[in-house]
Write a protein that holds these residues in place. Sequence first.
Motif, PDB file in Angstrom:
ATOM      1  N   PHE A   9       0.839  -1.204   0.000  1.00  0.00           N
ATOM      2  CA  PHE A   9       0.000   0.000   0.000  1.00  0.00           C
ATOM      3  C   PHE A   9       0.876   1.259   0.000  1.00  0.00           C
ATOM      4  CE2 PHE A   9      -2.771   3.137   2.261  1.00  0.00           C
ATOM      5  CZ  PHE A   9      -3.744   3.218   1.281  1.00  0.00           C
ATOM      6  N   THR A  10       1.991   1.198   0.747  1.00  0.00           N
ATOM      7  CA  THR A  10       2.928   2.328   0.774  1.00  0.00           C
ATOM      8  C   THR A  10       3.476   2.604  -0.625  1.00  0.00           C
ATOM      9  OG1 THR A  10       3.544   1.708   3.028  1.00  0.00           O
ATOM     10  CG2 THR A  10       5.032   3.219   1.867  1.00  0.00           C
ATOM     11  N   TYR A  11       3.866   1.542  -1.336  1.00  0.00           N
ATOM     12  CA  TYR A  11       4.387   1.702  -2.701  1.00  0.00           C
ATOM     13  C   TYR A  11       3.351   2.369  -3.601  1.00  0.00           C
ATOM     14  CZ  TYR A  11       8.379  -1.396  -1.700  1.00  0.00           C
ATOM     15  OH  TYR A  11       9.524  -1.948  -1.190  1.00  0.00           O
ATOM     16  N   LEU A  12       2.100   1.949  -3.467  1.00  0.00           N
ATOM     17  CA  LEU A  12       1.042   2.488  -4.325  1.00  0.00           C
ATOM     18  C   LEU A  12       0.854   3.988  -4.073  1.00  0.00           C
ATOM     19  CD1 LEU A  12      -1.218   1.888  -6.391  1.00  0.00           C
ATOM     20  CD2 LEU A  12      -2.726   1.392  -4.467  1.00  0.00           C
ATOM     21  N   VAL A  13       0.713   4.356  -2.796  1.00  0.00           N
ATOM     22  CA  VAL A  13       0.480   5.764  -2.451  1.00  0.00           C
ATOM     23  C   VAL A  13       1.705   6.608  -2.815  1.00  0.00           C
ATOM     24  CG1 VAL A  13       0.042   7.376  -0.549  1.00  0.00           C
ATOM     25  CG2 VAL A  13      -1.147   5.175  -0.623  1.00  0.00           C
ATOM     26  N   TRP A  14       2.889   6.099  -2.472  1.00  0.00           N
ATOM     27  CA  TRP A  14       4.147   6.802  -2.749  1.00  0.00           C
ATOM     28  C   TRP A  14       4.311   6.992  -4.264  1.00  0.00           C
ATOM     29  CZ3 TRP A  14       9.621   4.596  -1.199  1.00  0.00           C
ATOM     30  CH2 TRP A  14      10.546   5.648  -1.210  1.00  0.00           C
ATOM     31  N   GLY A  15       4.002   5.946  -5.021  1.00  0.00           N
ATOM     32  CA  GLY A  15       4.133   6.021  -6.476  1.00  0.00           C
ATOM     33  C   GLY A  15       3.242   7.103  -7.070  1.00  0.00           C
ATOM     34  N   VAL A  16       1.982   7.146  -6.612  1.00  0.00           N
ATOM     35  CA  VAL A  16       1.055   8.176  -7.091  1.00  0.00           C
ATOM     36  C   VAL A  16       1.586   9.553  -6.733  1.00  0.00           C
ATOM     37  CG1 VAL A  16      -1.274   9.133  -6.798  1.00  0.00           C
ATOM     38  CG2 VAL A  16      -0.966   6.661  -7.047  1.00  0.00           C
ATOM     39  N   GLN A  17       2.130   9.668  -5.505  1.00  0.00           N
ATOM     40  CA  GLN A  17       2.665  10.949  -5.045  1.00  0.00           C
ATOM     41  C   GLN A  17       3.861  11.390  -5.902  1.00  0.00           C
ATOM     42  OE1 GLN A  17       3.996  10.858  -0.994  1.00  0.00           O
ATOM     43  NE2 GLN A  17       3.182  12.912  -0.590  1.00  0.00           N
ATOM     44  N   ILE A  18       4.749  10.435  -6.236  1.00  0.00           N
ATOM     45  CA  ILE A  18       5.912  10.772  -7.070  1.00  0.00           C
ATOM     46  C   ILE A  18       5.440  11.238  -8.446  1.00  0.00           C
ATOM     47  CG2 ILE A  18       7.937   9.827  -8.269  1.00  0.00           C
ATOM     48  CD1 ILE A  18       8.263   7.899  -5.855  1.00  0.00           C
ATOM     49  N   LEU A  37      15.110   6.605  -4.777  1.00  0.00           N
ATOM     50  CA  LEU A  37      16.002   7.226  -5.765  1.00  0.00           C
ATOM     51  C   LEU A  37      15.185   7.962  -6.827  1.00  0.00           C
ATOM     52  CD1 LEU A  37      18.673   4.403  -6.307  1.00  0.00           C
ATOM     53  CD2 LEU A  37      18.956   6.514  -5.005  1.00  0.00           C
ATOM     54  N   LEU A  38      14.073   7.359  -7.255  1.00  0.00           N
ATOM     55  CA  LEU A  38      13.222   7.991  -8.273  1.00  0.00           C
ATOM     56  C   LEU A  38      12.629   9.293  -7.749  1.00  0.00           C
ATOM     57  CD1 LEU A  38      11.800   7.701 -11.101  1.00  0.00           C
ATOM     58  CD2 LEU A  38       9.903   6.633  -9.879  1.00  0.00           C
ATOM     59  N   ALA A  39      12.075   9.239  -6.530  1.00  0.00           N
ATOM     60  CA  ALA A  39      11.456  10.434  -5.940  1.00  0.00           C
ATOM     61  C   ALA A  39      12.476  11.561  -5.814  1.00  0.00           C
ATOM     62  CB  ALA A  39      10.864  10.090  -4.574  1.00  0.00           C
ATOM     63  N   GLU A  40      13.656  11.228  -5.293  1.00  0.00           N
ATOM     64  CA  GLU A  40      14.700  12.234  -5.076  1.00  0.00           C
ATOM     65  C   GLU A  40      15.182  12.801  -6.418  1.00  0.00           C
ATOM     66  OE1 GLU A  40      15.358  13.198  -2.111  1.00  0.00           O
ATOM     67  OE2 GLU A  40      17.084  14.496  -2.466  1.00  0.00           O
ATOM     68  N   SER A  41      15.387  11.924  -7.396  1.00  0.00           N
ATOM     69  CA  SER A  41      15.937  12.367  -8.683  1.00  0.00           C
ATOM     70  C   SER A  41      14.942  13.237  -9.453  1.00  0.00           C
ATOM     71  CB  SER A  41      16.340  11.164  -9.533  1.00  0.00           C
ATOM     72  OG  SER A  41      15.197  10.437  -9.930  1.00  0.00           O
ATOM     73  N   LEU A  42      13.636  13.076  -9.182  1.00  0.00           N
ATOM     74  CA  LEU A  42      12.633  13.874  -9.892  1.00  0.00           C
ATOM     75  C   LEU A  42      12.236  15.119  -9.107  1.00  0.00           C
ATOM     76  CD1 LEU A  42      10.236  11.110 -11.294  1.00  0.00           C
ATOM     77  CD2 LEU A  42      11.784  12.558 -12.622  1.00  0.00           C
ATOM     78  N   SER A  43      12.701  15.224  -7.829  1.00  0.00           N
ATOM     79  CA  SER A  43      12.229  16.315  -6.981  1.00  0.00           C
ATOM     80  C   SER A  43      12.718  17.671  -7.482  1.00  0.00           C
ATOM     81  CB  SER A  43      12.666  16.084  -5.531  1.00  0.00           C
ATOM     82  OG  SER A  43      14.087  16.097  -5.448  1.00  0.00           O
ATOM     83  N   SER A  44      13.972  17.742  -7.902  1.00  0.00           N
ATOM     84  CA  SER A  44      14.545  19.011  -8.372  1.00  0.00           C
ATOM     85  C   SER A  44      15.884  18.726  -9.035  1.00  0.00           C
ATOM     86  CB  SER A  44      14.751  19.967  -7.192  1.00  0.00           C
ATOM     87  OG  SER A  44      15.693  19.407  -6.300  1.00  0.00           O
ATOM     88  N   GLU A  45      16.439  19.735  -9.670  1.00  0.00           N
ATOM     89  CA  GLU A  45      17.778  19.637 -10.262  1.00  0.00           C
ATOM     90  C   GLU A  45      18.800  19.211  -9.205  1.00  0.00           C
ATOM     91  OE1 GLU A  45      18.720  21.196 -13.701  1.00  0.00           O
ATOM     92  OE2 GLU A  45      20.376  19.814 -13.305  1.00  0.00           O
ATOM     93  N   GLU A  46      18.678  19.817  -7.970  1.00  0.00           N
ATOM     94  CA  GLU A  46      19.607  19.490  -6.878  1.00  0.00           C
ATOM     95  C   GLU A  46      19.439  18.039  -6.446  1.00  0.00           C
ATOM     96  OE1 GLU A  46      17.507  22.414  -6.583  1.00  0.00           O
ATOM     97  OE2 GLU A  46      19.151  23.370  -7.677  1.00  0.00           O
ATOM     98  N   GLY A  47      18.159  17.604  -6.363  1.00  0.00           N
ATOM     99  CA  GLY A  47      17.886  16.222  -5.988  1.00  0.00           C
ATOM    100  C   GLY A  47      18.506  15.253  -6.985  1.00  0.00           C
TER     101      GLY A  47
END
Lengths: 125, 136
Positions: free
Chosen positions: A112-121, B55-65
Motif C-alpha cells: 500500500f505504501t508503494y502504491l500511495v508513494w508512487g502516485v505521489q511521485i 532514488l526515483l522520488a529524489e531524482s525527480l524532486s529538483s535539479e539538486e535532488g
Amino acid sequence: MVSRVSGATNLGRNGLHDWVLQRFSAIVLAIYTLGLLGWFAVNPDFSYGAWRGLFDATWMKIATLAAIIALCAHAWIGMWTIATDYLTSLALGKAATFVRLLFQAGCVILIFTYLVWGVQILWGL
Amino acid sequence: MAKGPNVNWLPVKDDNRPVNLDLTKFHFPLPAITSILHRISGVLIFVGTAVLMWLLAESLSSEEGFQRVGEWLQSPIVKFIVWGILSGLLYHLIAGLRHLLMDAGIGETLEGGRRGAVLIIVFSVISILIAGVWVW
C-alpha cells in the motif's frame, strides 16, 4: 483450518484467478522494466531535463502507474505463496497462522505504501 | 523405522510410510536451485523497490535532488546495493520469462527443465555482469 485461513488471504477469488493475475502482472512488469532499461541504454549520462521530461509525459505516468499496480498484485501473490509455503505449522507449530498473518499484514502495508508513494511521485510534485 | 518429523497436521494419521520432509537433507538439482533463487530474488526486489522508489522520488524532486542521486551513486556501497537489486530484478525477469515459456508448453519435459535451468543461469550471469559494468 490452516488451509481455510491461507485460502482467505490470497489476492484472487481462487488459485486459477491468482495464476492469471500473476502472469498478467508479470507481463506488464517485464515490458515496463525492459522499456526503462532500454531508455537507460539509449540515454547514457542523461540530464535532469531529459529524466524529468520522461516522467512528465502522460503516457509514462500511465505506464509507471500500471507497473506499480502490477507490482502490488504480483508482490501480494508472490508473498502469499512464500508465506503459505514456509510459515507453516510444520516449521512454526501452533503460532504459524498468527506469524503468517503478521507477515502478510506487513507485506500489505509495504504494498500500500508503494502504491500511495508512487502516485505521489508521479502527480504530487 | 526412523521417526519422521511431526506431521500431525496431515489429514492421515498413524501412517507408517517413511516421511522425509527435511529440506536441509535433500540434494538439490539445478532446477530446484533456480526455483528457490526465483523466490529469493522476488523477496529481494520487493524490498529493494523501496530503495528504487526513493532514488526515483529524489531524482525527480529538483535539479539538486537529481545531482544528489548522482553523487550517491558514486559511493561504492550505494553502487553495490543498486547492483544487488538490479541483479535480483534481472534474475527474476529471466526466470519469469522461462516460466511463461513453460506455461506455453515449451521446455516442460524433465530434460527440458534441466536445460531451461542451465539457460537461466547463463543468461542471468551474463546480464548481471553487464549490469555490474553499467553501475561501475
